[in-house]
Design a protein around this motif. Sequence first.
Motif, mmCIF file in Angstrom:
data_model
loop_
_atom_site.group_PDB
_atom_site.id
_atom_site.type_symbol
_atom_site.label_atom_id
_atom_site.label_comp_id
_atom_site.label_asym_id
_atom_site.label_seq_id
_atom_site.Cartn_x
_atom_site.Cartn_y
_atom_site.Cartn_z
ATOM 1 N N GLY A 1 -24.795 -14.710 -63.465
ATOM 2 C CA GLY A 1 -25.257 -16.030 -63.879
ATOM 3 C C GLY A 1 -25.934 -16.809 -62.774
ATOM 4 N N MET A 2 -26.075 -16.214 -61.612
ATOM 5 C CA MET A 2 -26.626 -16.914 -60.448
ATOM 6 C C MET A 2 -28.121 -17.220 -60.577
ATOM 7 N N TYR A 3 -28.795 -16.567 -61.482
ATOM 8 C CA TYR A 3 -30.240 -16.725 -61.569
ATOM 9 C C TYR A 3 -30.679 -17.424 -62.846
ATOM 10 N N GLY A 4 -29.766 -18.152 -63.444
ATOM 11 C CA GLY A 4 -30.128 -18.961 -64.592
ATOM 12 C C GLY A 4 -29.735 -18.357 -65.920
ATOM 13 N N PRO A 5 -30.195 -18.984 -66.998
ATOM 14 C CA PRO A 5 -29.800 -18.565 -68.343
ATOM 15 C C PRO A 5 -30.106 -17.094 -68.602
ATOM 16 N N ASN A 6 -29.133 -16.417 -69.226
ATOM 17 C CA ASN A 6 -29.316 -15.005 -69.550
ATOM 18 C C ASN A 6 -28.964 -14.713 -71.008
ATOM 19 N N GLN A 7 -28.709 -15.779 -71.788
ATOM 20 C CA GLN A 7 -28.392 -15.637 -73.204
ATOM 21 C C GLN A 7 -29.422 -16.406 -74.025
ATOM 22 N N LEU A 8 -30.048 -15.721 -74.967
ATOM 23 C CA LEU A 8 -31.111 -16.315 -75.763
ATOM 24 C C LEU A 8 -30.700 -16.417 -77.219
ATOM 25 N N CYS A 9 -31.147 -17.486 -77.864
ATOM 26 C CA CYS A 9 -31.040 -17.604 -79.316
ATOM 27 C C CYS A 9 -32.028 -16.601 -79.916
ATOM 28 N N ALA A 10 -31.886 -16.299 -81.178
ATOM 29 C CA ALA A 10 -32.810 -15.381 -81.852
ATOM 30 C C ALA A 10 -34.251 -15.866 -81.774
ATOM 31 N N ASN B 1 -35.059 -19.198 -77.422
ATOM 32 C CA ASN B 1 -34.632 -20.339 -76.613
ATOM 33 C C ASN B 1 -33.493 -19.897 -75.688
ATOM 34 N N PRO B 2 -33.653 -20.054 -74.344
ATOM 35 C CA PRO B 2 -32.572 -19.687 -73.427
ATOM 36 C C PRO B 2 -31.465 -20.738 -73.474
ATOM 37 N N VAL C 1 -31.184 -26.197 -80.583
ATOM 38 C CA VAL C 1 -32.010 -27.372 -80.882
ATOM 39 C C VAL C 1 -33.390 -26.973 -81.384
ATOM 40 N N ARG C 2 -33.851 -25.780 -81.035
ATOM 41 C CA ARG C 2 -35.190 -25.362 -81.441
ATOM 42 C C ARG C 2 -35.255 -24.904 -82.894
ATOM 43 N N ARG D 1 -30.044 -27.705 -74.696
ATOM 44 C CA ARG D 1 -30.647 -26.718 -75.594
ATOM 45 C C ARG D 1 -29.827 -26.451 -76.853
ATOM 46 N N ILE D 2 -28.743 -27.214 -77.005
ATOM 47 C CA ILE D 2 -27.868 -27.044 -78.166
ATOM 48 C C ILE D 2 -27.533 -28.405 -78.755
ATOM 49 N N TRP D 3 -26.976 -28.399 -79.949
ATOM 50 C CA TRP D 3 -26.395 -29.622 -80.501
ATOM 51 C C TRP D 3 -25.110 -29.231 -81.219
ATOM 52 N N ALA D 4 -24.213 -30.204 -81.346
ATOM 53 C CA ALA D 4 -22.901 -29.960 -81.928
ATOM 54 C C ALA D 4 -22.844 -30.504 -83.339
ATOM 55 N N GLU D 5 -22.441 -29.630 -84.264
ATOM 56 C CA GLU D 5 -22.233 -30.044 -85.634
ATOM 57 C C GLU D 5 -20.726 -30.133 -85.842
ATOM 58 N N GLU D 6 -20.252 -31.342 -86.102
ATOM 59 C CA GLU D 6 -18.824 -31.547 -86.330
ATOM 60 C C GLU D 6 -18.501 -31.137 -87.757
#
Length: 164
Positions: free
Chosen positions: A116-125, A128-129, A7-8, A149-154
Amino acid sequence: MTVFRCVRCNQPLTESLTPLTPFPTRPEPVEQQIAPSTVPRGCYAVDPEPFGAPFIPNDDPQEAVAAMANMTVVRNGAFLKSAGPRDTVVLHPDDAVALHDSPEREPWIGCCGPSGMYGPNQLCACGNPVGTLVADCLMQNELHLDPRRIWAEEMRAAVKLAQP
């Protein structure tokens, strides 16, 4: 077919994926092995249950509840439940593109992989987590994208018309 984007910055985070309904049955983890992915390659599913951090006390602290991906969380002898987002997009970890690992150590705690117990661990370039990778030997093997933090493009498939 769906492509998920940040989304960012609008960068694609996945290739084109096919939705699965209902949510698939999660494979049982096997100690000291990474479980098969909950979702097969090329697909995604939406998890209606709250997922991951933060965790809050369960209404009955003695009752075991799944706090994330069928796993329980116990701290100081009490069971906790997830207060994380609902409707996370779950995909095969290999279907993510352009994500990088969080440089912070805490999101990576696990003996064989990230818990994954401590929250987001994958970041966009863009930083944005966007997701949480769960791939420790005692847990499931899945990547959860945060719906906030994301959006879906159909994507529409091109249809060839028959020539007369």
